[in-house]
Scaffold this active site. Structure first.
Site, PDB file in Angstrom:
ATOM      1  NE  ARG A 170      14.979  -5.016   6.737  1.00 61.65           N
ATOM      2  CZ  ARG A 170      14.406  -4.521   5.672  1.00 61.65           C
ATOM      3  NH1 ARG A 170      15.110  -3.314   5.751  1.00 61.65           N
ATOM      4  NH2 ARG A 170      12.941  -4.576   5.091  1.00 61.65           N
TER       5      ARG A 170
ATOM      6  CE  LYS B 228      -0.677  -0.196   4.614  1.00 66.39           C
ATOM      7  NZ  LYS B 228      -0.073  -1.232   5.118  1.00 66.39           N
TER       8      LYS B 228
ATOM      9  NE  ARG C   4       0.169   2.258  12.175  1.00 63.28           N
ATOM     10  CZ  ARG C   4       0.466   1.552  11.158  1.00 63.28           C
ATOM     11  NH1 ARG C   4       0.614   0.068  10.681  1.00 63.28           N
ATOM     12  NH2 ARG C   4       1.819   2.519  10.993  1.00 63.28           N
TER      13      ARG C   4
ATOM     14  NE  ARG D  34       5.155  -6.417  11.066  1.00 58.17           N
ATOM     15  CZ  ARG D  34       6.337  -5.234  10.009  1.00 58.17           C
ATOM     16  NH1 ARG D  34       6.903  -5.601   9.259  1.00 58.17           N
ATOM     17  NH2 ARG D  34       5.674  -4.179   8.743  1.00 58.17           N
TER      18      ARG D  34
ATOM     19  NE  ARG E 238       9.758  -6.441   1.990  1.00 56.99           N
ATOM     20  CZ  ARG E 238       8.874  -5.711   2.660  1.00 56.99           C
ATOM     21  NH1 ARG E 238       9.893  -5.296   3.417  1.00 56.99           N
ATOM     22  NH2 ARG E 238       7.539  -5.007   2.114  1.00 56.99           N
TER      23      ARG E 238
END
Length: 213
Positions: free
Chosen positions: A160, A13, A88, A171, A127
């Site tokens: 990471r 997003k 949020r 999350r 990633r």
């Protein structure tokens, strides 16, 4: 054109928000950026927010909305803005809604970039970041020329902690508990639009442009 971007962490997003801002000449507003700007400039609101942040606490919703309204009152927002990372939670959305209504204003579009959890876990797990220069890669989409080595500076690439599957799953759990209800909130207001976030980035953007135009 006042737009809110919704979607799970890693749904893309933020990338879409930047593209919308560029295409329509409106500011891309992230709450993290405006907090930092207020703190740097030493504004009264910034000083207040800093007290909470220094104590490791979340900035209260009312204060966050005050800082946000201060930002959207600036001249560059007169044709609209894209909000990224706020609201949020339902309480944040309600405070924002109330504040905008008092100003005779409202959100025009809440765009949900919809990506299934398993895609996000796979996407973020691919990633890689350079330990030295911070350059980022993706083993499927933007691989380095040599596996595990940064093209720019030749240092080692790492996964990471933020992108490890167990962290991403946690999350996503928080997202489903706190942020997913916003989809119902904006749907009831008749401003929610959903796009398929699993397709190519430019196809997602094309779908968003169709909605906005």
């Amino acid at each position: 054109m006042k737009i809110i971007m919704l979607g799970a962490p890693g749904a893309g997003k933020g990338t879409q928000a930047k593209m919308i801002a560029k295409e329509y000449g409106i500011p891309h507003i992230s709450t993290g950026d405006i907090f930092r700007a207020n703190i740097k400039e030493g504004t009264e609101l910034g000083k207040e927010a800093k007290k909470y942040m220094d104590a490791g606490q979340l900035v209260p919703d009312e204060l966050t909305v005050k800082i946000l309204l201060d930002r959207v009152a600036k001249d560059d927002c007169k044709n609209g803005y894209v909000l990224d990372g706020f609201p949020r939670t339902i309480p944040q959305a309600e405070v924002l809604d109330e504040a905008l209504t008092k100003l005779g204003d409202r959100i025009d579009f809440a765009i949900d970039v919809d990506v299934p959890d398993e895609n996000i876990v796979r996407r973020m797990g691919g990633r890689r970041a350079c330990v030295t220069c911070g350059a980022t890669y993706h083993i499927e989409h933007v691989p380095p020329k040599k596996e595990g080595i940064c093209d720019t500076c030749g240092s080692e690439l790492i996964l990471r902690d933020d992108d490890k599957p167990e962290t991403v799953s946690n999350r996503l759990k928080v997202y489903h508990e706190q942020t997913q209800p916003l989809i119902d909130f904006y749907s009831k207001k008749g401003v929610l639009k959903s796009v398929d976030g699993t397709v190519d980035m430019m196809d997602v953007f094309a779908a968003i442009k169709t909605i906005l135009e």
